[in-house]
Write an enzyme that holds these catalytic residues in place. Structure first.
Site, PDB file in Angstrom:
ATOM      1  N   TRP A  90       0.815  -1.215   0.000  1.00 53.13           N
ATOM      2  CA  TRP A  90       0.000   0.000   0.000  1.00 53.13           C
ATOM      3  C   TRP A  90       0.846   1.262   0.000  1.00 53.13           C
ATOM      4  O   TRP A  90       0.493   2.263  -0.623  1.00 53.13           O
ATOM      5  CB  TRP A  90      -0.985  -0.023   1.161  1.00 53.13           C
ATOM      6  N   ASP A 158      -1.138   6.652   6.697  1.00 49.40           N
ATOM      7  CA  ASP A 158      -2.279   5.829   6.305  1.00 49.40           C
ATOM      8  C   ASP A 158      -2.555   4.873   7.461  1.00 49.40           C
ATOM      9  O   ASP A 158      -1.761   3.974   7.741  1.00 49.40           O
ATOM     10  CB  ASP A 158      -1.939   5.058   5.026  1.00 49.40           C
ATOM     11  N   LYS A 182     -12.202  -1.569   7.362  1.00 45.94           N
ATOM     12  CA  LYS A 182     -11.382  -2.506   8.126  1.00 45.94           C
ATOM     13  C   LYS A 182     -11.866  -2.615   9.574  1.00 45.94           C
ATOM     14  O   LYS A 182     -12.166  -3.685  10.067  1.00 45.94           O
ATOM     15  CB  LYS A 182      -9.916  -2.074   8.110  1.00 45.94           C
TER      16      LYS A 182
END
Length: 346
Positions: A90, A158, A182
């Site tokens: 990511w 993030d 999530k």
């Protein structure tokens, strides 16, 4: 995974939200009723994350991946660089997207070694607009155990995969962002927490739906937002508060992850490739002694009610994600299955 209490509330309110005679999916996003959802969501998020007054909370489209473009569009300068710390998939994806909009550099890349750089390894530059990193890499199972000290350079993080799974010191960051699916909701909605002095620095060609200043001015309602996802976010925030907050979530998650790591480490049939110092408390990848058994493991685990264990295509193997709403009993059930499978196939 959503908390069962949240699912039950959604079920109970689906046809008639708070006596309105309508589903929450049917009410106007600009109505007073939905304004209460917006207000409560921000107030509760601020309370749970201890967000200072000089930070703005923005609700956005597109999940975290949209923020990969939103961040450079709002922070970058044509004369300066955006520096990226890459520890996994990511972080690399965020870097590649930012390259489309600004000058970028890789400050440090530990993706292949499955590690996190130490503070002493990070050498900063005078011509840096911001520094970005991904706190927890879901695919490789690597997590930072500290917050990099970048001095006066704004730090962007993030926190998609561990938002409200632990307490963070907001004031160490310029920007924090996360998708909701999530730990705090369902897909379609993202949040950004932005220090007020960083708003208003966007590039002139920034689309209005991605412009932090415009989002702030419109109270995160520049158009029709994903209202149902926003409603579920509020329910999840209420559940986290009722369950003890981010600190309690962290204690729960550490206990759950320790159970699985301890079993994997004691086994000669399974392996986790990440050194204990860098291991994620959220996402635990593991491999079997032989890849020939992968398909059978997934087939039989699914039959046993254990789903979504297939690892990412880029790394293979298995991956157990233990977000906030995963109970300890779920981890124990996985370990019991793994033990039984190993005994049968040694």
């Amino acid at each position: 995974m959503l908390p069962i209490e949240v699912i039950q509330t959604i079920k109970a309110e689906l046809e008639d939200w708070q006596g309105s005679g309508m589903s929450v999916m049917e009410i106007s996003h600009r109505s007073q009723a939905f304004a209460e959802i917006i207000e409560q969501s921000e107030l509760l998020l601020r309370k749970l994350l201890k967000i200072p007054k000089n930070y703005h909370v923005l609700f956005l489209h597109g999940g975290a991946s949209m923020q990969f473009a939103t961040i450079p569009l709002n922070l970058s300068s044509p004369k300066h660089y955006a520096d990226y710390i890459i520890t996994g998939h990511w972080g690399l994806k965020a870097y590649k997207e930012a390259k489309k909009f600004t000058k970028t550099r890789i400050l440090c890349d530990t993706m292949q070694s499955l590690t996190v750089p130490e503070q002493s390894e990070l050498k900063f530059n005078d011509d840096t607009t911001y520094i970005h990193y991904t706190d927890n890499e879901t695919i490789s199972g690597v997590e930072f155990s500290y917050v990099p000290d970048t001095g006066d350079i704004p730090l962007v993080i993030d926190i998609s995969s561990n938002v409200l799974s632990c307490q963070v010191d907001i004031e160490k960051f310029g920007v924090l962002y996360a998708c909701c699916q999530k730990n705090i909701g369902i897909s379609g909605l993202a949040i950004s927490i932005v220090r007020e002095d960083l708003i208003g620095k966007h590039q002139t060609h920034t689309p209005s739906l991605l412009e932090w200043q415009h989002l702030h001015n419109t109270n995160s309602l520049p158009n029709t937002m994903p209202t149902f996802a926003w409603y579920v976010l509020l329910l999840c925030l209420q559940w986290i508060e009722k369950s003890g907050g981010a600190g309690q979530m962290r204690q729960n998650n550490l206990k759950k992850s320790k159970l699985l790591y301890d079993y994997i480490d004691s086994s000669d049939f399974y392996n986790n490739p990440v050194a204990p110092k860098y291991r994620s408390a959220m996402n635990i990848p593991f491999s079997l002694r032989t890849e020939d058994l992968n398909s059978l493991f997934l087939e039989q685990s699914t039959q046993a009610g254990l789903t979504n264990l297939k690892g990412h295509a880029s790394v293979g193997g298995m991956r157990a994600s233990m977000y906030n709403s995963m109970p300890k009993a779920g981890v124990i059930a996985l370990i019991d299955f793994m033990q039984d499978f190993a005994n049968k196939h040694k």
